[in-house]
Design a protein around this motif. Structure first.
Motif, PDB file in Angstrom:
ATOM      1  N   GLN A 174       0.837  -1.186   0.000  1.00  0.00           N
ATOM      2  CA  GLN A 174       0.000   0.000   0.000  1.00  0.00           C
ATOM      3  C   GLN A 174       0.883   1.250   0.000  1.00  0.00           C
ATOM      4  N   ARG A 175       2.042   1.169   0.658  1.00  0.00           N
ATOM      5  CA  ARG A 175       2.975   2.298   0.618  1.00  0.00           C
ATOM      6  C   ARG A 175       3.477   2.537  -0.806  1.00  0.00           C
ATOM      7  N   ILE A 176       3.698   1.459  -1.552  1.00  0.00           N
ATOM      8  CA  ILE A 176       4.128   1.603  -2.946  1.00  0.00           C
ATOM      9  C   ILE A 176       3.032   2.308  -3.746  1.00  0.00           C
ATOM     10  N   GLY A 177       1.779   1.890  -3.515  1.00  0.00           N
ATOM     11  CA  GLY A 177       0.657   2.523  -4.205  1.00  0.00           C
ATOM     12  C   GLY A 177       0.556   4.002  -3.871  1.00  0.00           C
ATOM     13  N   ILE A 178       0.841   4.338  -2.613  1.00  0.00           N
ATOM     14  CA  ILE A 178       0.789   5.739  -2.191  1.00  0.00           C
ATOM     15  C   ILE A 178       1.925   6.517  -2.858  1.00  0.00           C
ATOM     16  N   ALA A 179       3.120   5.902  -2.914  1.00  0.00           N
ATOM     17  CA  ALA A 179       4.259   6.560  -3.551  1.00  0.00           C
ATOM     18  C   ALA A 179       3.955   6.836  -5.025  1.00  0.00           C
ATOM     19  N   ARG A 180       3.336   5.877  -5.691  1.00  0.00           N
ATOM     20  CA  ARG A 180       3.011   6.042  -7.109  1.00  0.00           C
ATOM     21  C   ARG A 180       2.057   7.218  -7.316  1.00  0.00           C
ATOM     22  N   ALA A 181       1.114   7.382  -6.373  1.00  0.00           N
ATOM     23  CA  ALA A 181       0.163   8.482  -6.507  1.00  0.00           C
ATOM     24  C   ALA A 181       0.825   9.824  -6.198  1.00  0.00           C
ATOM     25  N   LEU A 182       1.740   9.832  -5.225  1.00  0.00           N
ATOM     26  CA  LEU A 182       2.257  11.111  -4.750  1.00  0.00           C
ATOM     27  C   LEU A 182       3.442  11.641  -5.541  1.00  0.00           C
ATOM     28  N   ILE A 183       4.052  10.793  -6.366  1.00  0.00           N
ATOM     29  CA  ILE A 183       5.232  11.238  -7.094  1.00  0.00           C
ATOM     30  C   ILE A 183       4.872  12.343  -8.097  1.00  0.00           C
ATOM     31  N   MET A 184       3.594  12.449  -8.439  1.00  0.00           N
ATOM     32  CA  MET A 184       3.166  13.480  -9.374  1.00  0.00           C
ATOM     33  C   MET A 184       2.925  14.823  -8.676  1.00  0.00           C
ATOM     34  N   VAL A 195      -1.056  -2.603  10.927  1.00  0.00           N
ATOM     35  CA  VAL A 195      -0.482  -1.970   9.745  1.00  0.00           C
ATOM     36  C   VAL A 195      -1.362  -0.808   9.291  1.00  0.00           C
ATOM     37  N   GLN A 196      -2.663  -0.976   9.458  1.00  0.00           N
ATOM     38  CA  GLN A 196      -3.612   0.065   9.092  1.00  0.00           C
ATOM     39  C   GLN A 196      -3.277   1.364   9.810  1.00  0.00           C
ATOM     40  N   ALA A 197      -2.938   1.267  11.094  1.00  0.00           N
ATOM     41  CA  ALA A 197      -2.600   2.467  11.863  1.00  0.00           C
ATOM     42  C   ALA A 197      -1.367   3.144  11.277  1.00  0.00           C
ATOM     43  N   GLN A 198      -0.371   2.354  10.862  1.00  0.00           N
ATOM     44  CA  GLN A 198       0.832   2.940  10.252  1.00  0.00           C
ATOM     45  C   GLN A 198       0.480   3.708   8.984  1.00  0.00           C
ATOM     46  N   VAL A 199      -0.375   3.106   8.142  1.00  0.00           N
ATOM     47  CA  VAL A 199      -0.703   3.739   6.865  1.00  0.00           C
ATOM     48  C   VAL A 199      -1.555   4.992   7.081  1.00  0.00           C
ATOM     49  N   ILE A 200      -2.456   4.945   8.072  1.00  0.00           N
ATOM     50  CA  ILE A 200      -3.256   6.138   8.376  1.00  0.00           C
ATOM     51  C   ILE A 200      -2.338   7.283   8.811  1.00  0.00           C
ATOM     52  N   ASN A 201      -1.361   6.966   9.670  1.00  0.00           N
ATOM     53  CA  ASN A 201      -0.412   7.997  10.101  1.00  0.00           C
ATOM     54  C   ASN A 201       0.374   8.545   8.913  1.00  0.00           C
ATOM     55  N   LEU A 202       0.755   7.648   8.001  1.00  0.00           N
ATOM     56  CA  LEU A 202       1.510   8.086   6.823  1.00  0.00           C
ATOM     57  C   LEU A 202       0.673   9.049   5.976  1.00  0.00           C
TER      58      LEU A 202
END
Lengths: 345, 339
Positions: free
Chosen positions: B181-191, B209-216
């Motif tokens: 999911q972090r990879i998916g977020i990186a792909r979206a944010l690189i733009m 893990v959900q808590a980590q991603v929410i914080n991110l």
């Protein structure tokens, strides 16, 4: 009569894959008292479903029960060790769907699409009881009514695709309850459902359990669901039970650092509004279980030389039927209290 | 690109929306089953949805499955074509673009500033591409960077989402759900987008893990000044992450309000039902509601209020008229005559 319906002793289940032996369930011990609702909680891959499947001997090749006992105490006083039965033993057929029945996660795949609801439900009775067609039909329709399906006579003749998700899950519950099992295993019964329907299905399971006095083993990852329905809780991590006790103790005052971390990472549980406390890292692969306490790489209280080597920690009795597996059990209350204060600040 | 001035959206430049959706509709045609295909009706998946999204705001979109929340955001991003209505996107200072009517070339340009994070981290990453390729692809498509600059941008975004540069050469199968999911977020944010749509971005993840991603997601929002539309069904997550929440039922928004106000003082009977159904992680408060009825079928909606058949306080007019959103206060609107 034994006060427990089921006792699991040192159960081990392994999957023999190309990469090696995957120990999915490791030395798991717990018992389910009669008329109680036990929840087995954990994240994906912790072995909770494998544990429940092995109770009905549904583990398929390359999986195998490699040790331990699964003792089913019947109402007539006799005891069967399910783990030791051969795959084709007649006793297994008497147990499955009759003494122990199961509700699966996905109600669409648990029902046959080419048989009517009524046919599938009657089959349970034909298999396990000597019963006439009229009598079976009568019992099935009354059970459909009891699980809250409107117009059960009409639904009896319909196919599963004609029902909504919540209805289907109720049909599956009706099917599981028809034979009046001593033990009902529910593997993530509400995960595929919407919250409103989830609430309905949980309320139904709880009221049926109170009415018939059967025991329930609920497999779930959702701690809020556990808090709403369970009497007893066992928390699993990497194939082992790390904490066990009654629901109020565990949810209100978790003592294992893993249970503590899980509960704290639920939104709304900590006083800090900006950041959710989270457990660092992710669950390791079952092929590569850390030595010592399996949770130590993610644990804030892991001590070098104590937690990270040797055997997994033994059970420590914390009083009031509570057990945790932690090397630092002696001073754990204080450590967790400090952590809570730091996170809330 | 045809643009519209800011005057239409409140005018005062203090609080201009980033996105203004007006009467958005998305209908799917239904055909008969005979030899000659004939259109026999519509599934009104999204029906006259209007809302504003302000800069640096997280708007939650909640509702049961099939209520049209995913269809709404997909239509706004033009992954689906509009059936009706308009969506104005604040493309540059004071100028708005109507997303429903832009041509394809302009749409490519616009997509740089609108990105999406998907639900299933196992299905949304191409298993045959390395992480580096996945994340750099958007930049290559839009010809925004190449060579060492491209590498640097990828390293930078990997660091931001909590991954390491050496992960670039590995394939998605080597990662856990949270890392994917972090990879998916990186792909979206690189733009460097302005608007990020997160469609159930954390619901497939385990609690820890959900808590980590929410914080991110929260950190990234502050760092980049992002606005999120956060589609979700988990109300406790929505309460934590969102500034405002819109509740959808059968293709319509039935209530929209600031998060705390919605949770503390819900006005629409459906919102009340939804909140009451969410289990609370407290064994001393057991509150499972009795019988909340069945979700409405979007292909076969009743004439009046779609929620009326499930509603405990319906009156005669509910069966006749579809209730419009009514003002509770400036920020709080609910579509029920009994608010």
């Amino acid at each position: 009569m034994n006060p427990n319906v089921l006792e699991i002793k040192n159960l081990r289940v392994s999957f023999f894959t190309d990469e090696g032996e995957t120990r999915a369930v490791n030395d798991v011990c717990f018992e389910i008292p009669r008329g109680k609702f036990l929840a087995l909680v954990g994240e994906s891959g912790c072995g909770k479903s494998v544990t429940s499947y092995s109770i009905l001997r549904l583990i398929q090749h390359p999986g195998k029960i490699t040790g331990g006992q699964i003792l089913l105490h019947n109402e007539d006083g006799s005891t069967v060790d399910i783990a030791s039965l051969s795959e084709k033993d007649d006793k297994l057929y008497e147990i499955r769907g009759d003494k122990i029945s199961m509700i699966f996660q996905e109600p669409m795949t648990a029902l046959s699409p080419v048989h009517t609801v009524g046919n599938q439900l009657c089959e349970v009775l034909y298999l396990h009881r000597k019963i006439s067609k009229q009598e079976a039909e009568k019992q099935v329709i009354s059970m459909l009514g009891r699980v809250g399906i409107p117009a059960p006579e009409r639904r009896f003749r319909q196919y599963p695709f004609e029902l909504s998700g919540g209805m289907r899950q109720r049909v599956v519950i009706a099917m599981a309850m028809l034979s009046r099992p001593q033990l009902l295993i529910a593997d993530e019964p509400t995960t595929a459902l919407d919250v409103t329907i989830q609430a309905q299905v949980l309320a139904l399971m709880k009221s049926l359990q109170e009415e018939t006095g059967n025991s329930v083993l609920l497999i779930t990852h959702d701690l809020a669901v556990v808090a709403q329905v369970a009497d007893l809780v066992a928390v699993m991590y990497l194939g082992r039970i790390v904490e066990q006790g009654n629901v109020v103790d565990i949810i209100k005052d978790p003592l294992h650092p893993y249970t503590f971390g899980l509960l704290r990472s639920l939104p709304g549980m900590s006083k800090n509004k900006d950041r959710l406390p989270s457990i660092p890292g992710s669950v390791p692969s079952l092929l590569d279980i850390p030595p010592g306490c399996p949770f130590h790489p993610r644990c804030d209280f892991a001590q070098k030389g104590l937690c990270d080597c040797g055997e997994p920690p033994p059970e420590t009795d914390m009083g009031n039927g509570r057990m945790i597996c932690c090397y630092r059990a002696a001073g754990i209350r204080q450590l967790l209290e400090e952590k809570r204060r730091m996170e809330d600040a | 690109m045809n643009t519209v001035g800011a005057e239409a959206f409140g005018g005062n430049s203090e609080k201009l929306p980033l996105l203004a959706v007006r009467d958005l509709c998305k209908f799917f045609p239904v055909y008969n089953q005979g030899v000659i295909r004939r259109k026999i009706g519509d599934v009104k998946a999204v029906n006259k949805v209007s809302f504003d999204l302000f800069p640096n705001e997280t708007l939650g979109l909640v509702g049961e499955s099939g209520c049209g929340k995913s269809t709404t955001v997909r239509t706004i991003l033009r992954a689906l074509e509009f059936t009706g209505g308009q969506a104005f996107f604040n493309y540059e200072k004071d100028r708005y673009v109507e997303l429903g009517s832009v041509n394809n070339r302009d749409l490519v340009e616009l997509r740089k500033s609108m990105q999406m994070i998907f639900q299933d981290p196992f299905a949304s990453l191409n298993p045959r591409m390395t992480v580096g390729q996945i994340i750099s692809e958007p930049l290559q498509i839009h010809k925004l960077a190449k060579g060492s600059e491209l590498e640097d941008r990828v390293d930078e975004i990997l660091f931001e989402v909590g991954l390491k540069p050496e992960h670039k050469t590995r394939y998605p199968h080597a990662f856990s759900g949270g890392q994917r999911q972090r990879i998916g977020i990186a792909r979206a944010l690189i733009m460097n987008p302005k608007l990020v749509v997160a469609d159930e971005a954390v619901s497939a993840l385990d609690v820890s893990v959900q808590a980590q991603v929410i914080n991110l997601l929260t950190d990234l929002k502050h760092a980049h000044g992002l606005s999120y539309i956060f589609v979700a069904h988990d109300l406790s997550v929505v309460r934590h992450i969102c500034d405002r929440v819109a509740v959808m039922y059968a293709g319509r928004i039935v209530e929209i309000a600031p998060t705390e106000e919605l949770f503390e003082d819900p006005r629409h009977p459906y919102t009340k039902l939804l909140l009451a159904s969410a289990p609370i992680p407290d064994p001393t408060m057991r509150t499972l509601p009795p019988n909340p009825g069945e979700v409405a079928d979007a292909g076969n909606l009743p004439k009046g209020c779609s929620f009326a058949p499930r509603c405990g306080c319906r009156c005669e007019s509910c069966a006749e008229n579809v209730p419009e959103l009514q003002k509770v206060n400036d920020n709080h609107w609910a579509a029920c005559p009994l608010i």
